[in-house]
Design a protein around this motif. Structure first.
Motif, mmCIF file in Angstrom:
data_model
loop_
_atom_site.group_PDB
_atom_site.id
_atom_site.type_symbol
_atom_site.label_atom_id
_atom_site.label_comp_id
_atom_site.label_asym_id
_atom_site.label_seq_id
_atom_site.Cartn_x
_atom_site.Cartn_y
_atom_site.Cartn_z
ATOM 1 N N THR A 261 10.721 -4.321 9.707
ATOM 2 C CA THR A 261 11.149 -3.768 8.104
ATOM 3 C C THR A 261 9.555 -3.237 7.585
ATOM 4 O OG1 THR A 261 10.848 -5.963 7.238
ATOM 5 C CG2 THR A 261 13.049 -5.043 7.986
ATOM 6 N N LEU A 262 9.427 -2.223 6.853
ATOM 7 C CA LEU A 262 8.348 -2.038 6.089
ATOM 8 C C LEU A 262 8.518 -1.891 4.519
ATOM 9 C CD1 LEU A 262 6.868 0.984 8.301
ATOM 10 C CD2 LEU A 262 6.275 -1.466 8.227
ATOM 11 N N TRP A 263 7.631 -2.162 3.737
ATOM 12 C CA TRP A 263 7.662 -1.943 2.467
ATOM 13 C C TRP A 263 8.251 -1.037 1.790
ATOM 14 C CZ3 TRP A 263 7.297 -6.388 -0.234
ATOM 15 C CH2 TRP A 263 7.033 -6.694 -1.454
ATOM 16 N N SER A 264 8.813 -0.942 0.770
ATOM 17 C CA SER A 264 9.435 0.522 -0.010
ATOM 18 C C SER A 264 9.232 0.050 -1.561
ATOM 19 C CB SER A 264 10.628 0.525 0.301
ATOM 20 O OG SER A 264 11.737 -0.592 -0.139
ATOM 21 N N THR A 265 9.447 1.231 -2.165
ATOM 22 C CA THR A 265 9.667 0.822 -3.717
ATOM 23 C C THR A 265 10.697 -0.081 -4.156
ATOM 24 O OG1 THR A 265 8.705 3.306 -3.962
ATOM 25 C CG2 THR A 265 9.841 2.295 -5.920
ATOM 26 N N ALA A 266 11.921 0.000 -3.522
ATOM 27 C CA ALA A 266 13.112 -0.874 -3.940
ATOM 28 C C ALA A 266 12.483 -2.311 -3.547
ATOM 29 C CB ALA A 266 14.113 -0.617 -3.064
ATOM 30 N N LYS A 267 11.669 -2.702 -2.465
ATOM 31 C CA LYS A 267 11.248 -4.195 -2.273
ATOM 32 C C LYS A 267 10.098 -4.326 -3.513
ATOM 33 C CE LYS A 267 11.990 -4.505 2.740
ATOM 34 N NZ LYS A 267 11.268 -4.810 3.873
ATOM 35 N N HIS A 268 9.285 -3.318 -3.865
ATOM 36 C CA HIS A 268 8.563 -3.560 -4.827
ATOM 37 C C HIS A 268 8.921 -4.003 -6.223
ATOM 38 C CE1 HIS A 268 5.494 -2.737 -7.856
ATOM 39 N NE2 HIS A 268 5.901 -1.631 -8.361
ATOM 40 N N TRP B 260 1.071 -8.013 -4.986
ATOM 41 C CA TRP B 260 2.139 -7.096 -4.061
ATOM 42 C C TRP B 260 2.360 -5.818 -5.254
ATOM 43 C CZ3 TRP B 260 3.869 -8.718 0.548
ATOM 44 C CH2 TRP B 260 3.486 -10.202 0.912
ATOM 45 N N GLY B 261 2.401 -4.826 -4.556
ATOM 46 C CA GLY B 261 2.543 -3.620 -5.450
ATOM 47 C C GLY B 261 3.199 -2.463 -4.605
ATOM 48 N N ASN B 262 3.107 -1.245 -5.403
ATOM 49 C CA ASN B 262 3.945 -0.267 -4.826
ATOM 50 C C ASN B 262 2.857 0.703 -3.921
ATOM 51 O OD1 ASN B 262 6.436 1.509 -4.547
ATOM 52 N ND2 ASN B 262 5.369 2.863 -6.128
ATOM 53 N N VAL B 263 2.858 0.102 -2.782
ATOM 54 C CA VAL B 263 2.131 0.769 -1.418
ATOM 55 C C VAL B 263 2.661 0.823 -0.179
ATOM 56 C CG1 VAL B 263 -0.135 0.244 -2.749
ATOM 57 C CG2 VAL B 263 0.679 -1.315 -1.025
ATOM 58 N N PRO B 264 2.715 1.625 0.560
ATOM 59 C CA PRO B 264 3.599 1.463 1.855
ATOM 60 C C PRO B 264 3.097 0.490 2.783
ATOM 61 C CG PRO B 264 1.903 3.341 1.882
ATOM 62 C CD PRO B 264 1.775 2.738 0.366
ATOM 63 N N PHE B 265 3.917 0.297 3.727
ATOM 64 C CA PHE B 265 3.812 -0.477 4.869
ATOM 65 C C PHE B 265 4.167 -1.974 4.531
ATOM 66 C CE2 PHE B 265 1.055 2.926 6.149
ATOM 67 C CZ PHE B 265 1.406 3.167 7.392
ATOM 68 N N PHE B 266 3.147 -2.686 3.774
ATOM 69 C CA PHE B 266 3.406 -4.069 3.830
ATOM 70 C C PHE B 266 3.420 -4.573 2.231
ATOM 71 C CE2 PHE B 266 0.957 -3.011 7.797
ATOM 72 C CZ PHE B 266 1.856 -3.310 8.680
#
Length: 317
Positions: free
Chosen positions: A245-252, A290-296
């Motif tokens: 899985t990778l980071w997304s705005t929804a996870k942020h 933790w913020g709104n950036v891609p990947f992790f």
């Protein structure tokens, strides 16, 4: 001791097969109506039918991962005849030329792979009556010809864009810098997708280090994303990592919503790439914003023993 290895556990340096890497391109959208060639006769004829790529193709000034400098690729194709010029520069604006090489010969389509990607073989003369037969993967998407420029070892997915010369909307030229351009909107919505990049700059045991990550796409066969990493500096390394899985705005957004309840602290931090709304947490000797950036999702990282620190310096969505 890089951010990548700390973050994912163990980054696996791997020599991937062409089939696995090509599956990573499944997120790329192809388009454009292109005429197709007919395999012709001769000892070096096409083995499969491929797109007509006649014309001149030029890349922008790229920070090429297989080279020590910055490169502009210039390739002219007519039928099966090909002339390929590679100009290597010592600066990011591609104005100080280090060396130039020209290869003249022919190409043929070896195999049709997935997602519009073709494996090609070149036959370049060495000038002494002998020839070299390098290979790479290519993909034609409208006015863009993507090449892998991976002549030795396992072929990689096409990741260098050459634009058709003479098209005013896509005509290439040297860029001010090879690194990703920071986006001014740090809350722009995003989800994992091929082509995303992120750069971190920081210190490891007192030495400078830069880390570059590129999303090569999702491998449906392995059920994981393929992320290329290039770490330069105190702990240099290069390879691939395969997160599920990778980071997304929804996870942020979910992280911010539960931050305080989970023991974190809401903080707005400013790094080179911009100002971010973050959730600050400290676990296992590592503080992460933790913020709104891609990947992790990691905008800023600091190990509590002081041996490592890093922050986002640029990214593309």
């Amino acid at each position: 001791m890089s951010f990548g290895s700390k973050m994912t556990g163990t980054l696996k340096l791997a020599v991937l097969s062409s089939a696995t890497l090509l599956a990573a391109c499944s997120a790329e959208v192809s388009g454009g109506d292109v005429p197709f060639t007919i395999p012709g006769p001769g000892a070096f004829s096409h083995k499969v039918t491929g797109p007509n790529i006649d014309g001149r193709w030029i890349s922008k000034c790229v920070d090429h991962k297989w080279s020590t400098g910055y490169i502009v690729f210039d390739m002219t194709v007519k039928g099966q005849d090909v002339t390929r010029i590679e100009k290597e520069y010592s600066n990011a604006s591609c104005t100080t030329l280090k060396k130039e090489s020209t290869q003249v010969g022919a190409f043929r389509y070896e195999a049709e792979l997935k997602n519009g990607i073709f494996e090609v073989e070149y036959k370049f003369s060495l000038g002494n009556g002998m020839s070299v037969l390098p290979r790479e993967n290519v993909k034609l998407v409208a006015n863009s010809l993507w090449i892998s420029d991976r002549y030795i070892g396992e072929l990689s997915p096409p990741d260098i864009e050459l634009l058709r010369d003479g098209n005013p909307s896509t005509k290439p030229g040297p860029t001010p810098a090879p690194s990703p351009t920071p986006t001014p909107d740090t809350e722009k919505a995003h989800a994992p997708a091929i082509g995303q990049t992120i750069t971190y700059s920081g210190k490891v045991y007192g030495g400078s280090q830069s880390e570059y990550y590129t999303n090569n796409g999702f491998d449906s066969y392995a059920n994981s994303w393929i992320v290329f990493y290039d770490i330069r500096g105190s702990r240099s390394s290069m390879g691939y990592t395969h997160p599920t899985t990778l980071w997304s705005t929804a996870k942020h957004q979910a992280k911010l919503a539960s931050c305080v309840a989970d023991g974190g602290t809401l903080e707005t931090v400013t790094v080179k790439a911009g100002t971010f709304k973050t959730c600050k947490t400290t676990t296992n000797g590592e503080t992460v914003w933790w913020g709104n950036v891609p990947f992790f999702g990691k905008v800023k990282i600091a190990w509590t023993d002081g041996s490592y620190s890093s922050e986002v310096s640029a990214f593309t969505l």
